[in-house]
Write an enzyme that holds these catalytic residues in place. Structure first.
Site, short mmCIF file in Angstrom:
data_model
loop_
_atom_site.label_atom_id
_atom_site.label_comp_id
_atom_site.label_asym_id
_atom_site.label_seq_id
_atom_site.Cartn_x
_atom_site.Cartn_y
_atom_site.Cartn_z
CB CYS A 58 50.36 56.00 52.73
SG CYS A 58 49.05 54.87 53.11
CG HIS A 110 56.57 41.13 46.99
ND1 HIS A 110 56.60 41.23 48.37
CD2 HIS A 110 56.39 42.40 46.53
CE1 HIS A 110 56.47 42.50 48.72
NE2 HIS A 110 56.34 43.23 47.61
#
Lengths: 349, 264
Positions: A58, A110
């Site tokens: 989400c 990352h």
């Protein structure tokens, strides 16, 4: 079926998250779980690409891939075009799609940060670890990962574990709801814990839901508007009682969450002394979320009673966030060490 | 006595003390840093090493004196410390093992330290008369009961700490590591009950030992039994609050601890 990654393959990550892109756009480019295998095959089949992993939660959508293109900017553009085409975005929507493109060591760094919860909305949250694992598992089962991504994700998981084990990035509560759960857990066995809501405000509902999601045994809701109490109780699979009956049931519960709109105290020391006599010294946690407060602060002086008002809960949550921020440097250091160890930092240039 | 000339039983005991000490230091440091987990493995390893060395030391001491080494105060202190370590491993799963270790290890270090503080405390002593198995069992059960009371004391301290943190809203490193207060209250109850049962069994055996186990030693043991039976009743009948019970368990251990001096 993509071919095995060649040695010269380069890692790329193209993504968007809660920082770069508003939810109205994120929801348009989210991959529902059943569509992920097809998406994985599509990305891996893009010209010049072979391996792929699609992470869609989400808060973020990220495509990890290995390509053989000469130009990294071209790789980013190809993946971005894929997203625009895949979700049939109109020109305006495509322009609003802000993405980030990362290559080689930056992409690895990352991913390590994402897995460790350092890139999450709630710093240090642990759910993302499972979500990345699921994304990788789906890619593995679809057969679109090769040596490069397999190694990268294994390293990422071991780094994530290291960060969690060697720092306290995940410790402490960062929201009022999770503080309530932590407190209840340090007083009672949650599986045996009965909760009472006095008043049906949004914050008390959040606290009660946090307790239920962590295994609280049962919930009783009492509210001036009985219909609202019944509605909330049904939502939380609990039971509702009339507002004039909550005092009589107080001794049967282990946690009281109070959030009435009364302009004065509704819970007094004398009431709680009687409750504690009936409870035979079983401890009682009272969470007073109301402003003005519902519970007389002198209640905290009663033996076995632990009273927390909204300011106390907020202060604990704030400290939890600060503590996680303090851990950030140590986490980043571990990630850099791991990148070095796995030979990923060297490939930065 | 220089370490090089020390009999091996005492040398092993020194090593055991150092191992327990090593268990306390990293745990405290980890706690100060707020990164508890880093000390966990070291803590457990140190406790295991300390216990193994302690067991070997008691075995060698038994060989040295030709009987169960429980006839002098230093030996008794070491035996009680060994029983505490044993119970710590048995009840460790109830708590977070390393955390109970952080509270238990200093107690073991103090007991070993006291044992060493008696000049010539570990001299061999002659076997007086015939060794009677029931007498040895009577003494061993009593000392394991004392160890249970010691762990009730440690758990009581943990309860009082956690209770204070909750009352004062001091939600930090130690709060997250200490077990729930309800669990600690039950653990105190279990430890006190276990101690009472073991001491009852020990005193029950004394009825079979007419003339052998009698006198002030037995009277003191009955006194300790009476104290802890009273605490058990108070716990069972919920006469006192868990906090008061924790204070009783923590301070009550002073009596059996001092009685070790009196009986020897």
């Amino acid at each position: 079926m993509p071919q095995a990654t060649e040695k010269s393959g380069r890692l790329v990550c193209l993504g968007l998250n809660y920082r770069t892109t508003p939810v109205e756009v994120r929801e348009k480019v989210a991959f529902p779980r059943p569509s992920v295998p097809a998406a994985l095959r599509e990305v891996a089949a893009l010209p010049g690409f072979d391996e792929s992993v699609v992470l869609s939660t989400c808060n973020r959508v990220e495509l990890y891939a290995v390509h053989h293109l000469d130009d990294c900017a071209q790789a980013h553009a190809t993946l971005r075009d894929y997203l625009v085409r895949r979700f049939d975005l109109a020109t305006g929507q495509a322009e609003a799609l802000v993405t980030y493109g990362l290559d080689s060591a930056e992409a690895a760094r990352h991913l390590f940060r994402v897995v460790s919860g350092l890139d999450s909305m709630v710093l240090g949250e642990t759910e993302i670890f499972g979500q990345v694992k699921d994304a990788y598992k789906a890619a593995l089962e679809t057969g679109v990962t090769g040596r490069a991504l397999n190694k990268l994700f294994q390293h990422a998981f071991s780094t994530g574990k290291k960060v969690r084990n060697q720092t306290s990035i995940q410790r402490g509560s960062t929201s009022v709801g999770s503080v309530a759960v932590d407190l209840a857990e340090k007083i009672h066995d949650l599986a045996e814990c009965r909760v009472m809501l006095v008043g049906a405000g949004e914050m008390s509902r959040t606290c009660a839901q946090s307790l239920l999601s962590r295994g609280a045994k049962s919930i009783i809701v009492s509210n001036r508007n009985y219909d609202r109490a019944v509605e909330l109780a049904a939502e939380m699979r609990g039971s509702a009682i009339k507002f004039d009956a909550w005092e009589a049931s107080m001794h049967e519960v282990d946690v009281i969450i109070s959030s009435t709109s009364a302009p004065h105290f509704v819970i007094h020391p004398e009431q709680i002394r009687q409750v504690m006599r009936k409870r035979r010294w079983e401890p009682l946690l009272i969470i007073d979320i109301a402003v003005p407060r519902d519970v007389d602060p002198r209640v905290n002086e009663i033996e076995g009673v632990y009273l927390y008002d909204i300011d106390a809960l907020q202060a604990i949550a704030d400290e939890g966030r600060r503590e996680r921020q303090r851990q950030l440097a140590a986490c980043e250091q571990i990630i850099e060490q791991q990148l070095e160890k796995f030979g990923l930092a060297a490939s930065r240039e | 006595m220089p370490v090089s000339t020390m009999p091996s039983a005492q040398f092993l005991l020194v090593l055991s003390t150092l191992a327990f000490l090593a268990g306390v230091a990293p745990a405290l440091a980890a706690l100060r840093r707020g990164r508890w987990r880093r000390g966990r493995g070291v803590q457990l390893a140190a406790m295991l090493a300390g216990f193994a060395l302690q067991t070997a030391s008691i075995y060698l001491r038994g060989q040295q004196v030709g009987q169960c080494p429980m006839k002098s105060l230093p030996d008794i202190l070491v035996f009680v410390a060994w029983s505490i370590a044993l119970l710590y491993f048995l009840v460790g799963s109830t708590f977070r093992v390393s955390l109970l270790g952080m509270f238990t290890a200093p107690l073991l270090v103090v007991m070993h330290g006291l044992a060493f503080s008696f000049p010539g405390g570990f001299r061999p002593y002659p076997v007086k008369g015939q060794i009677i198995a029931l007498v040895e069992l009577h003494a061993a059960l009593a000392l394991v009961a004392y160890a249970a009371f010691a762990l009730a004391c440690v758990t009581g301290v943990m309860y009082l700490l956690q209770e204070r943190l909750l009352k004062k809203h001091l939600i930090g490193g130690l709060f997250y590591e200490l077990p729930p207060i309800q669990g600690l209250a039950r653990a105190i109850q279990r430890m006190v009950m276990l101690g009472v049962v073991l001491l009852s069994a020990s005193l029950g055996i004394s009825f079979k030992l007419e003339g052998v186990a009698a006198g002030p030693k037995l009277a003191i043991a009955w006194g300790v039994w009476a104290l802890y039976t009273l605490i058990s009743i108070v716990i069972w009948r919920h006469t006192l609050s868990p906090r008061q019970t924790a204070w009783l368990a923590a301070l009550g251990f002073v009596i059996p601890f001092i009685s070790l001096w009196l009986v020897t």
